[in-house]
Design a protein around this motif. Sequence first.
Motif, short mmCIF file in Angstrom:
data_model
loop_
_atom_site.label_atom_id
_atom_site.label_comp_id
_atom_site.label_asym_id
_atom_site.label_seq_id
_atom_site.Cartn_x
_atom_site.Cartn_y
_atom_site.Cartn_z
N ARG A 74 -5.47 5.51 -8.82
CA ARG A 74 -5.69 4.20 -9.43
C ARG A 74 -4.55 3.24 -9.10
N ASN A 75 -3.32 3.74 -9.11
CA ASN A 75 -2.20 2.89 -8.73
C ASN A 75 -2.38 2.34 -7.32
N ALA A 76 -2.78 3.22 -6.40
CA ALA A 76 -2.97 2.79 -5.01
C ALA A 76 -4.09 1.77 -4.91
N ARG A 77 -5.18 1.97 -5.68
CA ARG A 77 -6.30 1.02 -5.66
C ARG A 77 -5.85 -0.36 -6.11
N PHE A 78 -5.18 -0.45 -7.24
CA PHE A 78 -4.80 -1.75 -7.78
C PHE A 78 -3.70 -2.41 -6.95
N ALA A 79 -2.82 -1.60 -6.35
CA ALA A 79 -1.80 -2.17 -5.47
C ALA A 79 -2.45 -2.77 -4.22
#
Length: 432
Positions: free
Chosen positions: A144-149
């Motif tokens: 999720r962190n990678a998606r939102f970044a």
Amino acid sequence: MTENAAPSPPRPSQRSLRRLDWFVFLVADVQTGFGPFIAVYLTTQKWTQVEIGLVMTVAGLVSLAGQMPGGALVDAARSERTVAGVAVSAIALSALIYATMPVFPAVLVAAIVHAAASCVLGPCIAAISLGLVGHSAIGERFGRNARFASIGSGLSAAAMGACGYFFSAQSVFLVTAALLIPTLLVLRGVAAEEIDPDRAHGNIPGRSSCRPPKQGGDPDRPDGRSQPSTRSPADLLKLLKNRSLRVFGVCILLFHLANAAMLPLMGSVLTTRSSEWATVLIGACIVGPQLVVALFSPWVGRQAERLGRRPLLLAGFAALPIRGLLFATVSDPYLLVVVQLLDGLTAAVLSVMVPLTVADLTRGTGRFNLVQGVIGTMMGVGASLSPTLAGYLSDTFGSPIAFLGLAVTASLCLATAWLLMPETRPSTPGDR
């Protein structure tokens, strides 16, 4: 609860998890305000290319040297939220200095502050994530962190490009500084009491031992917070002697040695083959992989728990030599853009698997963020050397040979991981 009691996983509130999503998104927005926009802005201020290059070189050296101290600082902190807030504030201050004082001494200080704060901010986000959800759910959280970044970087690049076009290059940095307010507000919404400081550093809550994790790992313990574990230089030395960690570091160095120069080199090739559409095609080469990361990174996190880390890590590494080989042999500029989508698959895997593998290898040691810094240093060394290697091969033998050379380097990375890198996922479901 006794020492051998069955663990129950952390249960952070949806509010904290959503606020973390938005924090990652806004941090990506803030960081996008730097990078290529710096060169554009300083050029409009009548700076020479030597001056611009010197500032960016100093910032790069600070970033490389600050990876391990930045991780160690986060491991030493008892409030990752506070450290993250200070780092974001420092980055916003540096953006304001760029906008209001574009003279060499001030800009040099701003570049150093930005680079140093960035060395802390990345580990802070990973630490907050681990402190919230624990090891049992950290794979999907990193996804999720990678998606939102990725979404934040893409949208911010478009918005700031529009600001620069319709207003001025200076406005990019003013907008970046203004983003400090919503970023701090969403960070404040991540409940501090839900971030376990021991778990955030890679410790096991309720235990003070910093011995390296055994095969199969240790369960998360939600039965209260322990005192900070005693972490001596001998403990760190023992951790750095971990064979799996050293193999992983070599793989990461080789990967970035092969990867960092591939897109710039391909950009040069596109310019020579289709100069009229080169800018548009390069833009597509940047945006396309970001869309792939946004789509697939949470899936990668879930599959890492089901399939293990090793198969996904090998798949991510394998895409790079294939990409290099195709760049060396494909001549159509539009097909090259399609080939570049492989970079998105690799980024979707590594953006999750790098911090996840570090979390596995440091579990129970209290050194999660410091080792992130070690791996970040390996990334930086590889990425710094990559343009020189590619430039030499391209000038001496031509761009196809340069791409083949990068593909061979990527193949060495894949072979090292295939032969030497073990599975790091805990061996039984109860240990996750």
